[in-house]
Design an enzyme around this catalytic site. Structure first.
Site, PDB file in Angstrom:
ATOM      1  N   ASP A  35       0.764  -1.279   0.093  1.00 56.91           N
ATOM      2  CA  ASP A  35      -0.031  -0.005  -0.049  1.00 56.91           C
ATOM      3  C   ASP A  35       0.891   1.430   0.110  1.00 56.91           C
ATOM      4  OD1 ASP A  35      -2.068  -1.553   0.142  1.00 56.91           O
ATOM      5  OD2 ASP A  35      -2.674  -1.252   1.915  1.00 56.91           O
TER       6      ASP A  35
ATOM      7  N   SER B 264     -17.192 -21.681 -29.919  1.00 57.35           N
ATOM      8  CA  SER B 264     -17.536 -22.698 -28.702  1.00 57.35           C
ATOM      9  C   SER B 264     -16.757 -23.889 -28.859  1.00 57.35           C
ATOM     10  CB  SER B 264     -18.878 -22.555 -28.161  1.00 57.35           C
ATOM     11  OG  SER B 264     -19.496 -23.415 -29.080  1.00 57.35           O
ATOM     12  N   LEU B 265     -16.885 -24.898 -27.939  1.00 55.55           N
ATOM     13  CA  LEU B 265     -16.528 -26.315 -28.239  1.00 55.55           C
ATOM     14  C   LEU B 265     -17.725 -27.131 -28.488  1.00 55.55           C
ATOM     15  CD1 LEU B 265     -13.917 -25.983 -25.090  1.00 55.55           C
ATOM     16  CD2 LEU B 265     -13.505 -26.201 -27.727  1.00 55.55           C
TER      17      LEU B 265
ATOM     18  N   GLU C  98      -7.117 -29.769 -20.008  1.00 54.84           N
ATOM     19  CA  GLU C  98      -7.150 -28.658 -19.154  1.00 54.84           C
ATOM     20  C   GLU C  98      -8.415 -28.687 -18.405  1.00 54.84           C
ATOM     21  OE1 GLU C  98      -6.959 -25.504 -21.819  1.00 54.84           O
ATOM     22  OE2 GLU C  98      -5.172 -26.195 -22.964  1.00 54.84           O
TER      23      GLU C  98
ATOM     24  N   ASP D  37     -15.304 -22.298 -15.174  1.00 50.04           N
ATOM     25  CA  ASP D  37     -16.640 -21.969 -15.382  1.00 50.04           C
ATOM     26  C   ASP D  37     -17.092 -20.638 -15.190  1.00 50.04           C
ATOM     27  OD1 ASP D  37     -19.556 -22.215 -15.768  1.00 50.04           O
ATOM     28  OD2 ASP D  37     -19.868 -23.209 -14.085  1.00 50.04           O
TER      29      ASP D  37
ATOM     30  N   ARG E 182     -17.356 -12.603 -25.442  1.00 47.83           N
ATOM     31  CA  ARG E 182     -17.530 -13.455 -26.630  1.00 47.83           C
ATOM     32  C   ARG E 182     -18.713 -12.905 -27.398  1.00 47.83           C
ATOM     33  NH1 ARG E 182     -20.797 -17.927 -27.789  1.00 47.83           N
ATOM     34  NH2 ARG E 182     -19.744 -19.393 -29.329  1.00 47.83           N
TER      35      ARG E 182
ATOM     36  N   GLU F  70     -10.919 -17.082 -19.509  1.00 48.27           N
ATOM     37  CA  GLU F  70     -12.103 -17.084 -18.819  1.00 48.27           C
ATOM     38  C   GLU F  70     -11.933 -16.301 -17.621  1.00 48.27           C
ATOM     39  OE1 GLU F  70     -14.190 -19.070 -20.450  1.00 48.27           O
ATOM     40  OE2 GLU F  70     -15.665 -19.749 -19.112  1.00 48.27           O
TER      41      GLU F  70
ATOM     42  N   TYR G 139      -6.260 -19.515 -21.743  1.00 50.62           N
ATOM     43  CA  TYR G 139      -5.911 -21.056 -22.127  1.00 50.62           C
ATOM     44  C   TYR G 139      -5.903 -20.950 -23.625  1.00 50.62           C
ATOM     45  CZ  TYR G 139     -11.173 -20.058 -22.216  1.00 50.62           C
ATOM     46  OH  TYR G 139     -12.125 -19.438 -22.468  1.00 50.62           O
TER      47      TYR G 139
ATOM     48  N   LYS H 257      -7.708 -30.958 -26.045  1.00 50.72           N
ATOM     49  CA  LYS H 257      -7.285 -30.201 -27.085  1.00 50.72           C
ATOM     50  C   LYS H 257      -6.260 -31.056 -27.817  1.00 50.72           C
ATOM     51  CE  LYS H 257      -8.148 -25.812 -25.203  1.00 50.72           C
ATOM     52  NZ  LYS H 257      -7.651 -24.573 -24.295  1.00 50.72           N
TER      53      LYS H 257
ATOM     54  N   LYS I 270     -18.212 -32.457 -19.965  1.00 50.69           N
ATOM     55  CA  LYS I 270     -18.809 -31.812 -19.033  1.00 50.69           C
ATOM     56  C   LYS I 270     -19.197 -32.845 -17.744  1.00 50.69           C
ATOM     57  CE  LYS I 270     -21.443 -28.247 -20.084  1.00 50.69           C
ATOM     58  NZ  LYS I 270     -21.459 -26.985 -19.803  1.00 50.69           N
TER      59      LYS I 270
ATOM     60  N   CYS J 200     -47.521 -13.091   6.908  1.00 52.00           N
ATOM     61  CA  CYS J 200     -46.031 -13.106   7.529  1.00 52.00           C
ATOM     62  C   CYS J 200     -45.925 -14.092   8.605  1.00 52.00           C
ATOM     63  CB  CYS J 200     -45.721 -11.736   8.003  1.00 52.00           C
ATOM     64  SG  CYS J 200     -44.089 -11.776   8.773  1.00 52.00           S
TER      65      CYS J 200
ATOM     66  N   CYS K 268     -45.276 -11.916  12.029  1.00 48.72           N
ATOM     67  CA  CYS K 268     -46.104 -11.057  12.461  1.00 48.72           C
ATOM     68  C   CYS K 268     -47.609 -10.873  11.897  1.00 48.72           C
ATOM     69  CB  CYS K 268     -45.643  -9.348  12.382  1.00 48.72           C
ATOM     70  SG  CYS K 268     -45.755  -8.970  10.752  1.00 48.72           S
TER      71      CYS K 268
ATOM     72  N   CYS L 131     -43.114  -8.898   3.489  1.00 48.77           N
ATOM     73  CA  CYS L 131     -44.019  -8.449   4.638  1.00 48.77           C
ATOM     74  C   CYS L 131     -43.939  -7.019   4.485  1.00 48.77           C
ATOM     75  CB  CYS L 131     -43.556  -8.996   6.027  1.00 48.77           C
ATOM     76  SG  CYS L 131     -44.335  -8.296   7.098  1.00 48.77           S
TER      77      CYS L 131
END
Ligand code: IVH
Length: 705
Positions: free
Chosen positions: A38, A83-84, A113, A117, A136, A172, A224, A289, A313, A407, A410, A425
């Site tokens: 800092d 995309s894949l 790899e 996500d 993208r 990503e 990647y 890949k 996946k 509620c 109350c 509420c």
């Protein structure tokens, strides 16, 4: 220090700071204390303030953000972002390998790899400098989010070593679990819908208009894929290219491997399917890949994806258990959250007993019945959620889960805001969990910081009828506190701590004194934090700061129209209406008056650091868009010169500083009341400020001065 010396020092400091950033964010091996870091940063900031024209686009100070993007520019990708193709079982991966081996005669190596996500991003570098980040989008064109991406510490702003003149790095943007959990906790506090998962949170964050807000959200980036013109590609393999990228300063995961056959790939997949629970961020699969670029060329592309890669996946970790009952919880803003009580079940290393059901729509979509066998999912430290019901196992006469209409705390009839999924509420000032929640928010660290009244103690005061709202805190005395005690259960809502701790809270001499002292100290908490502490729905810490700065005092806010409020940066109609609602409730106004009488700060502190107080005693309205400064900068200038910023035009207004696009309503009102409208230039001339920076002005051609 003269300018030349400053230039050298700035370069030196920037270098040191970015090396520390690299050590911390990429190597995860910090070599400096936070304090010393800092100090270096402060030194650089001070120098840049002294010599603003020496600020470079890749200066580490640029990472804290600040620029506001009104609208993201759509930019065409130089290389499309494909995309894949996905696979969901190992047979599909084996088919992929067989297909490849049929087309390529020689030996084929694969790189496995992690499949991060998050949100894919394309980063452009020219002569070693980060110049552009584009999302993208539809693959052909995306949004230019450069300003926001600059705030991510693991994105290098300047490269090291021997890099090509021009290339793109694909990667990503992810939100680590730690950031995700704290942001969601804060959003729930504010009555905002929590993000469903880190991916959504990352996507929402990179589209924020305020880059300093992005900086606070602590995103991360993994690279990647390197892209450049084919004839310029200097590497033979993908693996080599990523290793080089790592040397140049990019964040490339260490968790990748070269695999030669299906067995090795399967081993990598199975290893990470298990180990992913230990990662501090989400991955949703493995990407496989072909390593060799010349082999990739032979394989080519389909219209959507490369033939040389495939994504495997993972199945989300899930487990089946029985729904026992549903609780309806009331939050600080009255929002009702249904929570399922489940037959305890082991999932991802913890025992799950409760899961969020979000809202009424979610329960209806699931068509949930009591005793249903439900599937529960969980990733990392994230709150478990019910994803489906096993209808085959449903009992014939089981009862449907119906959302409540009153509620549970109350008994007030619940209401639903148009366009929102949540029921709430409306008895905000009479419903116990809302009252306690508001007081807890009021005393929290970022608000009034009365920490000695933390967990359990508010409940104790409430149960003893000592506080009914936060203004009662200022009537507390040592004698009223001393001797109170209660046994409390520290709730662990989703069993993340795996236990409910029982604790005794008692007010002895020291605690009672500490509380009274902390309450006294809170009287000097600055106005912006007091405004945040009031707990107005949708008014978070940053928004409160902007409102306090723009309006100057609580009275200006109370008297402001929705239109006035929406003129404030980051305040849209939803927030403005919520503020208006809050201050039109007589009961809130009474509370404010009591707090005022107790001595809390309800006015923005005026900084008198300028001897030239030419605007002293003047009430000025600023409206429109300006050429040389932002609206906030003009307002700051007014404050510094002793003037008062007011938001609405009245007979008392001294004059209006108007830029482009001044609201027609305002102009009409000014004309009716005969208030002078000054242009930006007139105003600058009036304050004798002929040397304002030319930020935002495009200088055409070159000039000799
Ligand atoms: S390679 C030509 N590698 O997954 C394709 N993508 O479903 C280049 N992703 O759009 C992408 N981790 O957003 C690649 N290690 C990784 C990845 C990865 C995550 C994302 C990326 C892509 C999507 C495809």
């Amino acid at each position: 220090m003269n300018k030349e010396e400053a230039k050298t020092k700035i370069a030196e400091l920037s270098n040191i700071i970015e090396t520390h950033n690299y050590n911390y964010y990429i190597l995860a091996q910090p070599t400096i204390s936070d304090y010393d870091f800092d100090m270096l940063m402060n030194e650089l900031i001070a120098l840049e303030q002294q010599f603003p024209d020496l600020i470079l686009p890749d200066s580490p100070t640029q990472r804290v953000g600040g620029d506001i993007t009104k609208e993201f520019q759509t930019v065409k990708h130089r290389y499309p972002m494909l995309s894949l193709s996905n696979s969901y079982n190992l047979d599909e991966v084996k088919d992929f390998i067989t297909r490849i081996k049929k087309s390529i005669e020689e030996e084929v190596e694969f790189v496995c790899e992690l499949k991060f996500d998050g949100v894919s991003i394309s980063l452009t570098y020219e002569k070693g400098l980060f110049v552009k980040a584009v999302t993208r989008g539809d693959g052909t064109q995306g949004d230019d989010v450069t300003t926001n991406i600059k705030t991510i510490r693991s994105v290098p702003l300047r490269l090291k070593g021997d890099y090509p003149d021009f290339f793109e790095m694909r990667g990503e943007i992810i939100m680590p679990h730690s950031s995700f959990n704290s942001i969601n906790a804060e959003r729930e506090e504010l009555g905002l819908q929590a993000f469903a998962n880190p991916r959504n949170a990352a996507a929402g964050t990179i589209k924020l208009q305020n880059s300093s807000e992005v900086a606070k959200r602590k995103l991360d980036n993994y690279c990647y894929f390197m892209m450049m013109d084919d004839d310029k590609m200097i590497f033979k393999t993908h693996y080599e290219s990523l290793n080089a990228a790592k040397q140049w300063g990019f964040n490339v995961s260490n968790y990748m491997a070269i695999c030669k056959n299906a067995d090795e790939i399967e081993e990598f997949i199975n290893y990470w399917d298990e180990k992913r629970k230990e990662l501090p961020f989400d991955i949703d699969g493995i990407v496989i890949k072909v390593n060799d670029f010349s082999q990739r060329e032979i394989l080519g592309f389909t219209s959507k994806s490369p033939r040389w890669a495939i994504a495997y996946k993972f199945k989300a970790e899930e487990v089946y258990t029985k729904l026992l009952s549903v609780d309806f919880q009331v939050g600080r803003h009255g929002t009702i959250t249904p929570v399922a009580n489940l037959e305890p079940v082991q999932l991802a290393g913890t025992i799950v007993k409760r899961a969020t059901l979000h809202n009424a729509d979610f329960i209806n979509q699931l068509d949930l019945h009591y005793d249903d066998i439900v599937s529960v999912e969980k990733g990392g430290e994230i709150i478990p959620k019910i994803t489906s019901v096993d209808l085959k196992q449903r009992k014939e006469y089981s009862n449907k889960v119906c959302f409540i209409d009153k509620c549970p705390e109350c008994g007030t009839q619940l209401v639903k805001a148009e366009g929102e999924a949540a029921w709430y509420c409306p008895n905000s000032l009479g419903c116990p969990p809302q009252i306690k929640g508001r007081i807890e928010h009021f005393i929290s660290r970022k608000a009034m910081n009365i920490e000695s009244l933390g967990e359990g103690k508010v409940e104790l005061l409430f149960d003893n009828n000592l506080i009914k709202d936060y203004s009662d805190l200022y009537d507390l005395t040592y004698d009223k506190l001393f001797g109170l005690e209660k046994v409390i259960v520290v709730k662990d809502e989703y069993n993340l701590l795996q236990e409910n701790a029982v604790r005794k809270v008692s007010f002895k001499e020291k605690t009672s004194n500490n509380i009274i002292e902390a309450i006294e100290r809170s009287k000097s908490v600055p106005f912006a934090r007091v405004l945040y502490a009031l707990g107005i729905k949708y008014v978070g810490e940053t928004t409160a700061k902007l409102i306090a700065k723009a309006m100057g005092s609580i009275d200006n806010i109370i008297n402001a129209s929705v239109e006035d409020l929406t003129e404030i940066e980051e305040v849209g109609e939803k927030i403005a209406l919520s503020i208006k609602d809050f201050f039109t409730d007589e009961r809130n106004l009474n509370i404010i008056n009591r707090l005022r009488a107790a001595g809390l700060q309800f006015e923005q502190e005026q900084k008198v650091n300028n001897e030239n107080q030419v605007l002293s005693g003047l009430s000025i309205v600023v409206s429109g868009v300006f050429k040389t400064m932002s609206r906030d900068e003009i307002k700051q200038l007014i404050e510094d010169l002793g003037g008062k910023n007011v938001s609405s035009i009245s007979k008392k207004t001294s004059f209006i500083v108007a830029g482009d696009k001044m609201g027609p309503e305002k102009r009409k009102k000014a004309e009716t009341l005969g208030i002078e409208i000054k242009s930006e230039d007139d105003f600058l001339e009036m304050i004798g400020d002929k040397e304002k920076p030319t930020k935002g002005i495009e200088v055409q051609g070159s000039f000799d001065f």
